[in-house]
Design a protein around this motif. Structure first.
Motif, PDB file in Angstrom:
ATOM      1  N   PRO A  70      -1.705 -11.178 -40.117  1.00  0.00           N
ATOM      2  CA  PRO A  70      -0.817 -11.105 -41.290  1.00  0.00           C
ATOM      3  C   PRO A  70       0.587 -11.628 -41.024  1.00  0.00           C
ATOM      4  N   MET A  71       1.117 -11.416 -39.807  1.00  0.00           N
ATOM      5  CA  MET A  71       2.462 -11.867 -39.501  1.00  0.00           C
ATOM      6  C   MET A  71       2.606 -13.374 -39.694  1.00  0.00           C
ATOM      7  N   TYR A  72       1.611 -14.138 -39.239  1.00  0.00           N
ATOM      8  CA  TYR A  72       1.670 -15.593 -39.382  1.00  0.00           C
ATOM      9  C   TYR A  72       1.409 -16.021 -40.824  1.00  0.00           C
ATOM     10  N   PHE A  73       0.619 -15.250 -41.543  1.00  0.00           N
ATOM     11  CA  PHE A  73       0.417 -15.541 -42.964  1.00  0.00           C
ATOM     12  C   PHE A  73       1.732 -15.426 -43.723  1.00  0.00           C
ATOM     13  N   PHE A  74       2.487 -14.373 -43.439  1.00  0.00           N
ATOM     14  CA  PHE A  74       3.793 -14.203 -44.085  1.00  0.00           C
ATOM     15  C   PHE A  74       4.785 -15.269 -43.618  1.00  0.00           C
ATOM     16  N   LEU A  75       4.749 -15.603 -42.333  1.00  0.00           N
ATOM     17  CA  LEU A  75       5.662 -16.602 -41.795  1.00  0.00           C
ATOM     18  C   LEU A  75       5.415 -17.971 -42.427  1.00  0.00           C
ATOM     19  N   VAL A 121      15.676 -15.883 -53.700  1.00  0.00           N
ATOM     20  CA  VAL A 121      15.199 -14.500 -53.789  1.00  0.00           C
ATOM     21  C   VAL A 121      13.833 -14.359 -53.124  1.00  0.00           C
ATOM     22  N   VAL A 122      12.963 -15.346 -53.307  1.00  0.00           N
ATOM     23  CA  VAL A 122      11.633 -15.296 -52.696  1.00  0.00           C
ATOM     24  C   VAL A 122      11.741 -15.198 -51.180  1.00  0.00           C
ATOM     25  N   GLY A 123      12.658 -15.963 -50.586  1.00  0.00           N
ATOM     26  CA  GLY A 123      12.825 -15.915 -49.139  1.00  0.00           C
ATOM     27  C   GLY A 123      13.161 -14.522 -48.644  1.00  0.00           C
ATOM     28  N   ARG A 124      14.061 -13.839 -49.338  1.00  0.00           N
ATOM     29  CA  ARG A 124      14.426 -12.487 -48.931  1.00  0.00           C
ATOM     30  C   ARG A 124      13.302 -11.487 -49.201  1.00  0.00           C
ATOM     31  N   ALA A 125      12.561 -11.709 -50.268  1.00  0.00           N
ATOM     32  CA  ALA A 125      11.427 -10.825 -50.549  1.00  0.00           C
ATOM     33  C   ALA A 125      10.352 -10.958 -49.465  1.00  0.00           C
ATOM     34  N   ILE A 126      10.117 -12.173 -48.985  1.00  0.00           N
ATOM     35  CA  ILE A 126       9.132 -12.363 -47.919  1.00  0.00           C
ATOM     36  C   ILE A 126       9.629 -11.761 -46.612  1.00  0.00           C
ATOM     37  N   LEU A 127      10.927 -11.869 -46.334  1.00  0.00           N
ATOM     38  CA  LEU A 127      11.487 -11.195 -45.157  1.00  0.00           C
ATOM     39  C   LEU A 127      11.276  -9.684 -45.245  1.00  0.00           C
ATOM     40  N   THR A 128      11.354  -9.139 -46.459  1.00  0.00           N
ATOM     41  CA  THR A 128      11.102  -7.713 -46.666  1.00  0.00           C
ATOM     42  C   THR A 128       9.646  -7.371 -46.377  1.00  0.00           C
ATOM     43  N   VAL A 129       8.738  -8.220 -46.855  1.00  0.00           N
ATOM     44  CA  VAL A 129       7.313  -8.012 -46.591  1.00  0.00           C
ATOM     45  C   VAL A 129       7.031  -8.078 -45.094  1.00  0.00           C
ATOM     46  N   MET A 130       7.687  -8.997 -44.393  1.00  0.00           N
ATOM     47  CA  MET A 130       7.493  -9.121 -42.946  1.00  0.00           C
ATOM     48  C   MET A 130       8.006  -7.882 -42.218  1.00  0.00           C
ATOM     49  N   ALA A 131       9.103  -7.276 -42.704  1.00  0.00           N
ATOM     50  CA  ALA A 131       9.598  -6.042 -42.106  1.00  0.00           C
ATOM     51  C   ALA A 131       8.592  -4.906 -42.300  1.00  0.00           C
ATOM     52  N   PHE A 132       7.981  -4.835 -43.488  1.00  0.00           N
ATOM     53  CA  PHE A 132       6.950  -3.819 -43.742  1.00  0.00           C
ATOM     54  C   PHE A 132       5.758  -4.023 -42.815  1.00  0.00           C
ATOM     55  N   ASP A 133       5.373  -5.277 -42.597  1.00  0.00           N
ATOM     56  CA  ASP A 133       4.255  -5.580 -41.697  1.00  0.00           C
ATOM     57  C   ASP A 133       4.548  -5.086 -40.287  1.00  0.00           C
ATOM     58  N   ARG A 134       5.762  -5.341 -39.778  1.00  0.00           N
ATOM     59  CA  ARG A 134       6.133  -4.875 -38.436  1.00  0.00           C
ATOM     60  C   ARG A 134       6.170  -3.343 -38.386  1.00  0.00           C
ATOM     61  N   CYS A 135       6.598  -2.730 -39.481  1.00  0.00           N
ATOM     62  CA  CYS A 135       6.660  -1.270 -39.544  1.00  0.00           C
ATOM     63  C   CYS A 135       5.268  -0.664 -39.415  1.00  0.00           C
ATOM     64  N   GLY A 251      10.087  -6.125 -29.064  1.00  0.00           N
ATOM     65  CA  GLY A 251      10.160  -7.575 -28.878  1.00  0.00           C
ATOM     66  C   GLY A 251       9.488  -8.349 -29.997  1.00  0.00           C
ATOM     67  N   THR A 252       8.489  -7.738 -30.659  1.00  0.00           N
ATOM     68  CA  THR A 252       7.822  -8.413 -31.768  1.00  0.00           C
ATOM     69  C   THR A 252       8.706  -8.485 -33.008  1.00  0.00           C
ATOM     70  N   CYS A 253       9.810  -7.720 -33.011  1.00  0.00           N
ATOM     71  CA  CYS A 253      10.698  -7.668 -34.179  1.00  0.00           C
ATOM     72  C   CYS A 253      11.963  -8.507 -34.003  1.00  0.00           C
ATOM     73  N   VAL A 254      12.220  -8.976 -32.777  1.00  0.00           N
ATOM     74  CA  VAL A 254      13.502  -9.612 -32.492  1.00  0.00           C
ATOM     75  C   VAL A 254      13.721 -10.854 -33.347  1.00  0.00           C
ATOM     76  N   ALA A 255      12.723 -11.735 -33.414  1.00  0.00           N
ATOM     77  CA  ALA A 255      12.873 -12.967 -34.189  1.00  0.00           C
ATOM     78  C   ALA A 255      13.166 -12.651 -35.657  1.00  0.00           C
ATOM     79  N   HIS A 256      12.438 -11.693 -36.201  1.00  0.00           N
ATOM     80  CA  HIS A 256      12.645 -11.317 -37.599  1.00  0.00           C
ATOM     81  C   HIS A 256      14.038 -10.741 -37.808  1.00  0.00           C
ATOM     82  N   LEU A 257      14.508  -9.919 -36.884  1.00  0.00           N
ATOM     83  CA  LEU A 257      15.839  -9.335 -36.995  1.00  0.00           C
ATOM     84  C   LEU A 257      16.925 -10.412 -36.953  1.00  0.00           C
TER      85      LEU A 257
END
Length: 337
Positions: A70-75, A121-135, A251-257
């Protein structure tokens, strides 16, 4: 333009339909005319890097079966949104560096405005989805596969795109309904919402309030959800065992952060530059342009540096496309025979 001038212009537009604006003039960086060639080269290279980097991520995720999480799908959705986000503005901006006068039709201007706003807005919404995925991956690793199903990930991405489309709609609709009767010089390198709206021959205070309200909703709502996800991640990591395991998980969250930090920091600078009176128009435009290209430019670099699987996929792609090339030594040997 003063409110009195807007009222006069509005009255003139009622008396004479010939005053209706049919195209806008994109002024661009008028104060940097002697640096237009240098700016063209800089932003052309930046745009080529954006297309190459994000396009490679999209291609790798869609063709490499090892990047099916899923992480790569969102990316890959984030990279696609970044390509659209920059492609709607940067090519027109580049052509403006090479011409004395850059015009755009009213329809084309508003189409550019809406796509630009919605993709931001879509870019930030996808970043939000990626944060949920890491969570979910860190807080509930044993249930990750059961929670993050193929159906859910598609719904999350569809929701991100829908959120971007709907959140940008009120400001866009109100801008389209404004009368434009004379001034048509857009003090920007593209059809920025506030730069276009201020040309209207009517009171635009409601437009400004609506645009600001939905911009804050988009920014603050997504940021609050991202922060909530990382608070949950932080709480979960403090309860885990060895420190090595915590470092590996974090470490899996660093790039996203890093991407989130750059995105929201640059957005804050744009917000401040438009509301501080002593900024020159050229400085505002430069800040807005950097905001437009910075995050899409750095996203593929950051994720490539921080993600081993993505680097390995790029190496496999490179070896695949170079394997069929003739080797110079083999050719020379056959010629000598």
């Amino acid at each position: 333009m003063t409110s009195g001038c807007r009222k006069v212009c509005w009255l003139l537009s009622d008396m004479n339909a010939s005053h209706v604006v049919t195209e806008f003039i994109i002024v661009g960086l008028s104060g940097l005319k002697d640096k237009q060639a240098m700016l063209f080269v800089i932003f052309l290279l930046a745009y080529a890097t954006i297309l190459g980097g994000n396009g490679t991520i999209v291609y790798l995720v869609r063709t490499d079966s090892r990047l099916s999480s899923p992480m790569y799908f969102f990316l890959h959705n984030l990279s696609f949104a970044d390509v659209v986000y920059t492609s709607v503005t940067v090519p027109n901006m580049l052509s403006g560096f090479l011409t004395q006068t850059k015009t755009i039709s009213v329809l084309g201007c508003f189409a550019q405005m809406y796509v630009f706003l919605s993709m931001a807005v879509v870019g930030r919404a996808i970043l939000t989805v990626m944060a949920f995925d890491r969570c979910v991956a860190i807080c509930a690793p044993l249930r990750y596969a059961a929670v993050m199903t193929r159906q859910l990930r598609h719904r999350l991405v569809a929701g991100a795109w829908l959120f971007g489309a709907l959140c940008s709609l009120p400001a866009f609709v109100m801008a389209v309904r404004l009368p434009f009767c004379g001034p048509n010089r857009v003090e920007h390198c593209f059809c920025d919402h506030s730069s276009v709206v201020r040309l209207a021959c009517a009171d635009t205070s409601r437009n400004s309030v609506v645009a600001l309200t939905f911009a804050l909703i988009a920014l603050l709502a997504t940021l609050a959800l991202i922060l909530s996800s990382y608070v949950a991640i932080g709480v979960s990591l403090t309860r885990t065992g060895p420190a090595g395991g915590r470092r590996k998980a974090f470490g899996t969250c660093v790039a996203h952060l890093i991407v989130v930090s750059i995105s929201y920091t640059s957005a804050s600078f744009v917000y401040i530059s438009y509301r501080v009176g002593n900024f020159s128009s050229d400085v505002r435009i430069i800040v807005a342009i950097l905001y437009t290209v910075l995050t899409p430019l750095l996203n593929p670099v950051i994720y490539s540096l921080r993600n081993k699987e993505l680097r390995e996929a790029a190496k496999r792609l490179f070896r695949k496309h170079t394997a069929g090339l003739p080797r110079r030594g083999v050719v020379f040997a056959s010629n000598s025979d």
